[in-house]
Each structure stands twice: as C-alpha cells, then as structure tokens.
Write an enzyme that holds these catalytic residues in place. Structure first.
Site, PDB file in Angstrom:
ATOM      1  CD  GLU A 263      -2.766  -1.053   2.378  1.00 12.54           C
ATOM      2  OE1 GLU A 263      -3.027   0.015   3.149  1.00 12.54           O
ATOM      3  OE2 GLU A 263      -3.877  -1.845   2.421  1.00 12.54           O
ATOM      4  CG  HIS A 281      -6.324   0.516   4.778  1.00 13.06           C
ATOM      5  ND1 HIS A 281      -5.108   0.051   4.867  1.00 13.06           N
ATOM      6  CD2 HIS A 281      -6.849   0.605   5.882  1.00 13.06           C
ATOM      7  CE1 HIS A 281      -4.808  -0.348   6.215  1.00 13.06           C
ATOM      8  NE2 HIS A 281      -5.863  -0.280   6.798  1.00 13.06           N
TER       9      HIS A 281
END
Length: 531
Positions: A263, A281
């Site tokens: 990420e 997220h």
C-alpha cells in the site's frame, strides 16, 4: 513551560482544541508527515507527536527527537512506528485500540453485501445506460455460512451482525474458547473445516508470523467452490496472486478487499477482475471513527504530559512514576513469563492463574497482571497492550485468578503463572535478582536458573546421556553461538528440560536437526523483547 505537541497528520479540529484547552502548545501541520526530511528537522522541538498512518516514525526521526516523550497514534495499528527504537529512546507509544472497531466491522459487512450483489459493477453499468439486469445475478446472505477467521474485537462484532442477517456463523480462532463461542452463538471450528464449509470468508486477524499468508494458495484450494472472500483486516493475509487465478477459473465467485500486501496499491493481481470490489483502506474511515480516535489520543497524550498518567501504552505499563522506579524489572519479568507461556500455547486458553509470592505480592498487582496477560495475548495480536489485554482475555472467556502469599521459599519474592487449556496445564516461575535482571526459576515444576535472552531454545527430553552434546553440536554446526545453557530435571532418568540463550535467531534447519536426533520430545525456539 507548557508542553509542546506536533500533529503531523489529519486530525479532528476538536482534538486540536483539547490540547489547547488543557494548556498545551500545539502545532497543527497535517501535511508534514509526508515530508520525512522536514519532520526530522523540527521534531526536536516537541514533547509529543500525534499521528495517524501517514507519518512514519523511523529510527532516523527518533534520533532527532531529543525532547519527545510520547507518540500518540489515533487508531489501532502502529506499524508506522518503530516501537523498539521509541522504547530505546524512552518515548512512550500510545494508540486508541477501541475507537474504530464498529466502523471496521461495518465496512466488512458492507463489502460482503457489495460482492454478493455485484453492486459496484452494476452501478457502473447503469451509469453507462446499459441496463444489464441479467448480467448481475447475485446471491442472498440469508442462510449462507460465514467463516470468520479471527473472532476478537472486530471479528466478534462481525459475527453479531452476521447472525442478525440470519447467516450461519462459524469461526476459527485458536484463542476462542468453547464457552465464549457459545456466548457469541457461533460454531468454533478448525481452519480446514472453515475453508471447506464457508460460503463467505472474512478475515479479522493482525498480520503476524502465524497469520501471514493464512489464505495461502494451498489453503485457498481447499475452499468451497463459489466462495466469496472479504479482507478488511491487513494486507499480506491472503496470497493475492493465487486468489486472482482462482477468481479467473471461477472457483472463487468474488472477493472484496480493503487492504493489500503493498500500500498504496497502485497495481495488484486483483485489480480489474470481474466481481472484485476494492477500496483504499477505508475500514476506519467514517466521521464517527475519525472523531473518536482523535479525541481519545488527544486526551491520553494530554494526561501523560500534564500528570504522568499512562493509558493504552504499547511499550510500558500503566503505573505511576513512583511505582515504575521499583516495579520496572518485575514488569519486564511478568512480560517474559507471559511471552514464554504464549509462545508455548497453541490451543484455546481457559484460565490464567497467577501467584505472587513475598516481595512481589506487595507491588501493584494490577499492573503486573496486565503485563503478564499482555505477554500471553500479544503472541497472537501484536497490537494488544497492557490496558486492553485483560479486557480482550475476558471477552475470549479466559478466567484470570490472582493469589498472593507471604514469602514461602528461598527467594524474597517470585511470580508463577499457570495456564489451563482443554488438554493440559503449563506453568513457569521467575524472579528478579539483586542485579535487577529477571530470571526463570522453574518450568513445569522443574527448578532452573536461567537468564532471559532475546533468542532462546527450549527442549524437553528424558534424562539420558548425550543431550548436552547433541544441543551443542547441532547449534555449532548451524553457526549458532550459545550464550547461556541451563538444565533441569525431576530426578535421575526422569523428565528433563534445557533452556538455551543464543546470540541470534535459530534457523529452522537447526531445530529440525535436533528433532531428527530422536532425543527430544519437544523443541521450540522462543523470542523475547529484551533490549
């Protein structure tokens, strides 16, 4: 002079105001966390640092943080903070472990609905004027079996919501006891059983050595055809490439992911596949959750900076400054005892019984209990701290009992912990010597005298010749240096144990070589948080 706090990530204005109302000088610079060089340049001016996930608190940052006393993370995960470096620097790390549980659980449920009814794809199609009713045939949740991997705080909320949707809920969690499972009205199962039976699988565990890749290619192949998989927990729990192949083959009917192995996720094997729902997220991204964790972290940091009170600290106990001077080594001992038991136990714990003897019995037993229980629980959840650990143990149905007694032996005081599972009891005792160093003094009722090291090896065997030689030769052959070596036994030819303190992590091939000798009933490597 008033304490000075830096807020380097986006945080609620109400949190900023809490600091100001309590007389703390605060600089609100929400974009600074993305600029590592600038943060390192100015961090030395501050007593406190309030962050979310964008700021990375590295050893380099901490080296420059000469006045820093506390880091407050508004949220649960602290992967962006080097906690070992912070501890060495004498900086307390706090989080807010319960502020966004409901929000994350609700996101998992929302993702489950989205993938069951192909809502994102249907929305795009409808916006394009295609009106493809027959293309988006979904499935109901009612009557389906939901497999929950991890039935802790967030997983428990998901179980409750799923039962409200009339789903059959099965759960895999090594630390979930039968009694607690019954209270939750879920069926406790082993992982293989869950994989075979679940129509939907949702993950709610932290990323640890035990859970990394828990849905590996091998485990994904065991799943029921047509399964749908949801991950709103942590990236790295699922083999994303293997899942992509099963989605393409049709074995897996859909997936919904809020977290990814890398990420920010700019590319991923799951992207652009049919019936794969992806979000960036967003698990904790609601107005309520953001507000809750921001207010909590501001209150906690202000309390510490103004009064010395410690709440939700991951690297120190909740004790007063006066107590900490005396109890420090004993708190570390309690943590080591818990860590030993936690690493040795891979089945549901029913009870933890703690005995305090002599000098230890006169201390702040609540703080010692918290440290010991956290030592046990953090083996499966690294985000557990000394405040949250007893509550999490209680939620899992673990009964905690504490006994204190006057000095009863050769030591001025000691702590003994016994863990009870459905299959066995396991115990260990320890004390603190006059040099301030914690020691293990008894394991399984066998007396020893063992210094605690970062890397250790524990073995059990029948008391026969050749044990010392096998241990020494095997460690040497694998390049592992033994710093300390402790033996104990019940009686000649009886049950015996060995505890080795070594200089580096023991490779798996060395442990396998010890097992291959046939001399040992048990061989286990252990790790302790020793500075």
């Amino acid at each position: 002079m008033a304490p000075k706090v830096l807020i380097s990530d986006e945080l609620s204005e109400a949190a900023v105001q809490i600091f100001r109302d309590r007389g703390i000088d605060v600089d609100f610079m929400p974009e600074l966390g993305k600029d590592k060089e600038k943060l390192a340049e100015i961090i030395g001016r501050y007593d406190g640092l309030a962050i979310r996930s964008a700021t990375k608190v590295t050893p380099t940052i901490l080296e420059r943080a000469d006045n820093l006393k506390v880091i407050g993370r508004a949220g649960i995960g602290t992967d962006n903070i080097d906690k070992e470096a912070a501890s060495k620097k004498g900086v307390i790390v706090m989080n807010t472990p319960f502020g966004n549980m409901i929000t994350t659980a609700e996101h998992a449920i929302a993702m489950m609905f989205a993938v069951a009814r192909q809502i994102p794809e249907a929305s795009v199609s409808t916006h394009a004027g295609k009106w493809e009713k027959s293309k988006f045939m979904g499935v109901e949740l009612t009557g389906k079996t939901l497999g929950v991997i991890g039935a802790g705080n967030i997983g428990g909320i998901v179980c409750d919501r799923a039962r409200g949707l009339k789903m059959k809920v099965i759960a895999y969690d090594p630390f979930l006891g039968e009694e607690k499972a019954q209270q939750m009205q879920v069926e406790k199962v082993e992982l293989d059983d869950l994989l075979k039976r679940a129509d939907f699988i949702t993950l709610h565990v932290p990323l640890t050595d035990q859970t990394r890749n828990i849905l590996s290619a091998e485990n994904l192949a065991k799943t029921k055809k047509g399964v749908r998989i949801i991950n709103c927990a942590r990236g790295g729990l699922v083999d994303e490439a293997a899942l992509a192949e099963l989605l393409k083959s049709g074995h897996v009917a859909g997936a919904a992911f809020d977290v990814f192995s890398v990420e920010p996720a700019k590319e991923n094997p799951l992207f652009n596949l049919p019936n794969v729902v992806c979000t960036p997220h967003l698990g904790a991204a609601t107005t309520e959750a953001q507000e809750n964790v921001a207010l909590q972290v501001a209150e906690q940091m202000a309390d510490y900076l103004l009064t010395g009170a410690v709440q939700n600290a991951l690297n120190m106990p909740s004790v007063t400054a006066e107590e900490a001077k005396i109890m420090g080594p004993w708190i570390k001992l309690a943590d080591y005892l818990g860590a030993f038991i936690g690493q040795m136990t891979d089945e549901p714990i029913k009870a933890i019984n703690i005995l305090y003897d002599g000098y230890a019995a006169e201390m702040n037993l609540a703080a010692l209990n918290c440290s010991l229980i956290a030592g046990i629980m953090k083996q499966v959840n690294p985000d557990v701290n000394m405040v949250s650990a007893p509550l999490i143990a209680k939620e899992r149905g673990i009964k905690i009992s504490t006994t204190n007694q006057a000095q009863s032996g050769a030591f001025e005081g000691y702590i003994k912990v016994t863990v009870v599972t459905g299959k066995r009891e396991r115990s260990i005792a320890g004390t603190v010597f006059s040099d301030g160093k914690p020691r293990f003094i008894q394991i399984k009722g066998i007396n020893i005298d063992a210094e605690v090291g970062r890397h250790m090896v524990y073995t059990t065997n029948e008391d026969v010749p050749g044990i010392i030689g096998a241990l020494g030769q095997t460690m040497g052959a694998n390049g592992v240096n033994i710093a300390n070596f402790t033996l104990g036994r019940t009686a000649a030819k009886g049950e015996a144990i060995a505890l080795l303190y070594v200089d580096e992590p023991v490779p798996g091939k060395a442990l396998d070589a010890l097992r291959a000798t046939g001399l040992f009933q048990q061989v286990k490597s252990l790790e302790f948080d020793v500075a």
